[in-house]
Write a protein that holds these residues in place. Structure first.
Motif: not given
Ligand code: ARG
Length: 588
Positions: A289, A364-367, A370-371
């Motif tokens: 990432y 968000r991108k890297t988690g 959470p969504e």
């Protein structure tokens, strides 16, 4: 309780359907011609095309079906097809009596409460609080209270700026002044003193002195940077100094925020996030990432749909130091681990918008987040002086919060003394209470994202769209109620009656909106809507008051109805100012 708008809409939906039209057209809004009606529905115009009919015909069909409606007293069709509505007085009284009986006055709280972290305040430790922090504190406190009122589980986190260069500066200056302290003896093996080597007063002098020196003296600046580096890498003596700085500053901050009626559940800060950084960076590197860009470690956050360039989120400088974004990402890890929030709301200067956009996207991108977790940024504008420039002291320095509050209180004390309604020994306390309303309402009545002018004269005025005016209205109601009680009457078991005249009905219609206003304010994170509402409510109440004999009313049933209405008005006003973070005095 259902909102009044929902109830009317339901009624209209039935009428649309009964007349053979889709109920989707039954959208009701507040009237934009209050001289003609209270609510209106424009659905007939919207449906004209689909049904190939003149809107007025549709409107007439619907109106016919509304005859005998329980909630509407008047339905008028006006060209080209407006359906103008007036609420039935009995229905209104009934709704208000239900509000009276409900602890929450008809406000529906969340069926599935969410866990919400509000990140606000954000002062930088060891630097005096200044007006820049005022807005974050006031708005954040209001958002926290509103979210709680809506039934959510809310944690207010101050997120102290407690890990930066200012700490290195203080350590450097302290070392220069008192080199013999054990914190600076690299061979020291004993226990460090429990007592801090400075008071808060000294600390507040040390910081600006050091900061000034570092600007002029490159050698000194390097020392301070080195001290910051050593501190951040766990230097024992510096850590001990840091803890002293923290203890003393936090105590002082608590006092200052309490005087603003601002209270945090969590006193965490940037320092608490540090422990999460090394693992985070490792993972982000390993999983691809993060990559090196011009020596720095960054996460790309540009998205295809962006119309302008969004620079990457930097998480490590070339010298290995972490940055503001690093700390915010690590804090998200900590928050997720400790609270699993459904939402985090950041209240900070709107000039930090890009920073938060980068952090949110990176998270968000890297988690890291959470969504389903919502990250929201509530950015506020600048508080300016009357000259339109950021608020300063008369001498042009940074205005300290304490001094600003003192200035408002002095002005309030002067006005209260002029009014002669408050005994001298009460005056100070009253000035504090009313002063708080002046500051907070002055801020919150503006849309947060806008700049505003901090105008002491206007904010402290008892007339116009001000905090003191709202309090004055509440005090007026309190005074009528206590006179009523002093005449030997009780306040229990009273029922609101049908409105007798326009001003009484106008007051009732305003009270009705309470649950709707609160819900909207929360959805939009828009506290100014609550201010606008109580200003309207105070205005219609005062009109009613001027046009109605209340205590002199001879018809006892009528009088009881008025008193019940006053009690509810007061409850609504007080519930709203409680969310805004201030209270009303007994007299003013
Ligand atoms: N300390 C920062 C400042 O003074 C504000 C912190 C805002 N919150 C955050 N999580 N970054 O600018």
């Amino acid at each position: 309780m259902k909102k009044i708008m929902e109830l009317i809409t339901e009624e209209l939906a039935e009428a649309f359907q009964a007349a053979g039209y889709d109920k989707e057209y039954a959208k009701v809004t507040l009237s934009n011609r209050p001289d003609l009606c209270e609510y209106q529905c424009n659905g007939a115009m919207a449906g004209a095309k689909a049904y190939r009919k003149a809107p007025v015909m549709i409107a007439n069909d619907v109106a016919a079906g509304l005859e005998g409606s329980r909630c509407l007293e008047e339905v008028n069709v006006v060209n080209p097809g407006f359906i103008n509505l007036k609420l039935n007085r009995e229905y209104v009284a009934e709704y208000l009596n239900q509000m009276c009986a409900d602890e929450n006055m008809g406000l529906k709280t969340a069926e599935e409460p969410r866990t919400i972290v509000v990140d606000y305040g954000g002062p930088n430790v060891a630097k005096p609080l200044h007006v820049g922090h005022l807005r974050s504190a006031i708005i954040g406190e209001g958002i926290k209270r509103l979210a709680r009122k809506m039934g959510h589980k809310v944690l207010g986190d101050i997120h102290l700026g407690d890990w930066g260069y200012q700490m290195g500066l203080i350590i450097t200056e302290l070392k220069e002044r008192k080199p013999d302290l054990p914190y600076f003896d690299e061979g020291f093996g004993g226990e460090y003193p429990a007592e801090a080597p400075f008071t808060i007063g000294e600390l507040e002098e040390i910081y600006p002195t050091a900061s000034g020196k570092a600007k002029d003296d490159e050698e000194y600046r390097r020392e301070a940077l080195k001290a910051t580096y050593l501190l951040q890498n766990g230097h024992k003596g510096y850590m001990a100094v840091w803890r002293h700085i923290m203890n003393i500053s936090v105590e002082d901050l608590k006092k200052n925020y309490a005087s603003l009626n601002v209270h945090f559940d969590l006193w965490k800060g940037e320092a608490d996030a540090q422990a999460y950084i090394p693992d985070m960076i490792d993972r982000l590197k390993k999983e691809g990432y993060a990559h090196i860009d011009e020596g720095a470690l960054v996460i790309d956050v540009q998205e295809e749909t962006d119309t302008k360039e969004i620079p990457p989120c930097m998480i490590q400088k070339s010298d290995g130091a972490s940055l503001y974004g690093t700390t915010d990402l690590a804090t998200l890890i900590q928050r997720e681990q400790d609270y699993q929030p459904d939402q985090i709301i950041y209240v900070a200067d709107k000039r930090q918008e890009l920073h938060f956009l980068q952090v949110f996207r990176a998270a968000r991108k890297t988690g890291i987040v959470p969504e389903g977790t919502d990250l929201a940024f509530l950015g506020f504008g600048t508080m300016n002086g009357k000259d339109g420039k950021p608020f300063k002291t008369r001498e042009g320095g940074v205005m300290r919060l304490e001094n600003l509050i003192a200035e408002i209180e002095d002005e309030m004390r002067r006005k209260i003394a002029e009014n002669r309604t408050v005994a001298e020994d009460e005056a100070d306390e009253t000035a504090k209470i009313v002063g708080m309303s002046a500051i907070k309402y002055g801020d919150l009545s503006n849309q947060a994202s806008k700049d505003y002018v901090f105008d002491v004269d206007r904010f402290t005025s008892f007339e116009g769209n001000t905090g003191p005016y709202i309090l004055y209205t509440i005090v007026r109601i309190k005074s009528i109620l206590s006179k009523y009680q002093a005449d030997g009457n009780g306040l229990e078991g009273l029922a609101i009656r049908c409105a007798q005249n326009d001003s009484e009905k106008a007051l009732m219609l305003e009270i009705l909106k309470y649950n709707d206003v609160m819900e909207t304010a929360f959805e939009e994170l828009a506290l100014h809507k609550i201010c606008a509402y109580i200003y309207d409510l105070a205005n219609v109440f005062n009109r009613f008051y001027h046009e109605t004999k209340i205590l002199a009313e001879e018809d006892e049933t009528k009088q009881k109805g008025y008193i019940a209405l006053l009690i509810l008005t007061r409850r609504v006003l007080e519930a709203c100012i409680d969310v805004l973070g201030f209270t009303a005095p007994e007299r003013m």
